[in-house]
Design an enzyme around this catalytic site. Sequence first.
Site, PDB file in Angstrom:
ATOM      1  N   GLN A  18       0.806  -1.227   0.000  1.00  0.00           N
ATOM      2  CA  GLN A  18       0.000   0.000   0.000  1.00  0.00           C
ATOM      3  C   GLN A  18       0.840   1.279   0.000  1.00  0.00           C
ATOM      4  O   GLN A  18       0.324   2.356  -0.270  1.00  0.00           O
ATOM      5  CB  GLN A  18      -0.948  -0.004   1.206  1.00  0.00           C
ATOM      6  CG  GLN A  18      -1.975  -1.120   1.108  1.00  0.00           C
ATOM      7  CD  GLN A  18      -2.902  -1.169   2.314  1.00  0.00           C
ATOM      8  OE1 GLN A  18      -2.610  -1.835   3.291  1.00  0.00           O
ATOM      9  NE2 GLN A  18      -4.012  -0.461   2.246  1.00  0.00           N
ATOM     10  N   HIS A 110       1.000  -9.450   4.186  1.00  0.00           N
ATOM     11  CA  HIS A 110      -0.142  -8.533   4.281  1.00  0.00           C
ATOM     12  C   HIS A 110      -0.861  -8.507   2.927  1.00  0.00           C
ATOM     13  O   HIS A 110      -0.625  -7.632   2.093  1.00  0.00           O
ATOM     14  CB  HIS A 110       0.340  -7.136   4.691  1.00  0.00           C
ATOM     15  CG  HIS A 110      -0.766  -6.239   5.178  1.00  0.00           C
ATOM     16  ND1 HIS A 110      -0.722  -5.576   6.386  1.00  0.00           N
ATOM     17  CD2 HIS A 110      -1.954  -5.885   4.620  1.00  0.00           C
ATOM     18  CE1 HIS A 110      -1.827  -4.853   6.536  1.00  0.00           C
ATOM     19  NE2 HIS A 110      -2.593  -5.021   5.476  1.00  0.00           N
ATOM     20  N   ASN A 153      -1.632 -11.236   7.865  1.00  0.00           N
ATOM     21  CA  ASN A 153      -2.579 -10.176   8.160  1.00  0.00           C
ATOM     22  C   ASN A 153      -3.975 -10.587   7.712  1.00  0.00           C
ATOM     23  O   ASN A 153      -4.172 -11.018   6.568  1.00  0.00           O
ATOM     24  CB  ASN A 153      -2.188  -8.897   7.399  1.00  0.00           C
ATOM     25  CG  ASN A 153      -3.182  -7.766   7.649  1.00  0.00           C
ATOM     26  OD1 ASN A 153      -3.229  -7.216   8.740  1.00  0.00           O
ATOM     27  ND2 ASN A 153      -4.006  -7.435   6.655  1.00  0.00           N
ATOM     28  N   GLU A 154      -4.925 -10.455   8.604  1.00  0.00           N
ATOM     29  CA  GLU A 154      -6.339 -10.695   8.308  1.00  0.00           C
ATOM     30  C   GLU A 154      -6.585 -11.936   7.450  1.00  0.00           C
ATOM     31  O   GLU A 154      -7.049 -11.833   6.314  1.00  0.00           O
ATOM     32  CB  GLU A 154      -6.970  -9.457   7.653  1.00  0.00           C
ATOM     33  CG  GLU A 154      -6.965  -8.244   8.571  1.00  0.00           C
ATOM     34  CD  GLU A 154      -7.787  -7.072   8.045  1.00  0.00           C
ATOM     35  OE1 GLU A 154      -8.172  -7.093   6.854  1.00  0.00           O
ATOM     36  OE2 GLU A 154      -8.053  -6.146   8.822  1.00  0.00           O
TER      37      GLU A 154
HETATM   38  C1  FCB Z   1      -7.590  -3.662   6.636  1.00  0.00           C
HETATM   39  C2  FCB Z   1      -6.273  -3.972   5.957  1.00  0.00           C
HETATM   40  C3  FCB Z   1      -5.438  -2.758   5.672  1.00  0.00           C
HETATM   41  C4  FCB Z   1      -6.286  -1.599   5.221  1.00  0.00           C
HETATM   42  C5  FCB Z   1      -7.385  -1.335   6.203  1.00  0.00           C
HETATM   43  C6  FCB Z   1      -8.229  -0.141   5.873  1.00  0.00           C
HETATM   44  O1  FCB Z   1      -8.514  -4.623   6.254  1.00  0.00           O
HETATM   45  O2  FCB Z   1      -5.503  -4.846   6.747  1.00  0.00           O
HETATM   46  O3  FCB Z   1      -4.463  -3.109   4.732  1.00  0.00           O
HETATM   47  O4  FCB Z   1      -6.771  -1.848   3.951  1.00  0.00           O
HETATM   48  O5  FCB Z   1      -8.206  -2.462   6.301  1.00  0.00           O
END
Ligand code: FCB
Length: 399
Positions: A18, A110, A153-154
């Site tokens: 990003q 990520h 990440n997520e």
């Molecule tokens: C999350 C992501 C991050 C960004 C935020 C707004 O889902 O981990 O990269 O996009 O949202």
Amino acid sequence: MTSIRRDFLWGAATAPHQVEGNNTLSDWWAREARMPGAEPSGDAVDHYHRYPEDMRLLADAGLNAYRFGVEWARVEPRPGQISRAELAHYRRMIDTAIGYGLTPVVTLHHFSSPRWFAERGGWLADEAIEHFRSYADTVTSILDGVEWVATLNEPNMLAMMTMLAAAMQRGDAAQWQSPTVKGATQVLLPVPDPSIGRRFVEAHHAVRDIVRERTGANVGWTVANQAFTAAPGGEQKLAEVRHDWEDLYLEAARGDDFIGVQSYSSQQVGPNGIIPYPPHPDNTMVGTSYRPDALGIAVRHAWGATGGVPVLVTENGIAVADDTRRIAYTAEALQHLYQAIDEGVDVRGYLHWSALDNFEWGHWEPKFGLIAVDRETFQRHPKPSLAWLGNIAKTGKLR
Ligand code: FCB
């Protein structure tokens, strides 16, 4: 008065794809070109070269932590081919952060993967976990002195992205919208498939073991917390939705050193499932409801579902053009966080999303940053919210 730990982390977060720019060997770079209506990440905000300036701004404001990621596609541009120069780059980032008094929180993955990984079937391929394990093993060689490592990440959002990528492969590209920007035309996101989620659990546990073996870091993963609540009659559906969206991932964090909580908004679940965010003038630039209380709901839920794993807020923030709204949102979110601490939740830190306005997975419009960036000159313009958060970091006092 809330007593927070002396070593509480106060910081901001970014993700490599990003902010770095020209991440040309990643699957996301390729995807941007094919996603309907997407903008390219391009040079992003050139954090790849300008990270020392960005870190200095965070440290000067009073923050003591910075979460950033290592980009797999740079470290391993071809299967098994390791770039020593890129590893050295990320080591320099770690050293620079430490030099500025910022505790690094390092994310290994990520959302973006190498293009070759995607072309070989991505996360659904048989060798996926082995590839990720081997990459993580390589990265541990530069993690000396790093105290916080997030594996994936997520994974819940990543499961959904994996499903959408497969749909795109089948020629169903119309479904591909930004995973995080809920525009007026956005289809409702698919429920993350638990069988994909379980692969991520396996990947996470494998990498957690390696990181523990090779480093002294606290290791965990970060979950996109939805702060779901039940609408009248939605109690039973809530349990079901919550399981597939987040509890699967939170329960897998039992035994981790921390759980990364990532919270932005809150959503209701009715008898038929998740209820879309109702239209409201306060809705954010990514279409979500203005819900600073979501952080408290998310932190309490993560604490309960993990059976008491220490919480690190690895993302919390808001997409708004007006920075005074960011301050108002964050002030309220922190009050909810402090209430959870008062109730006994072990919270280790708060990392705001995001340090910089950045590439929001296909879109440049949403503004999450504490620092604005002129994308032609790359000049940095700290917003009042940066100094505001830095002041809280210095004292721990909310007012
Ligand atoms: C999350 C992501 C991050 C960004 C935020 C707004 O889902 O981990 O990269 O996009 O949202």
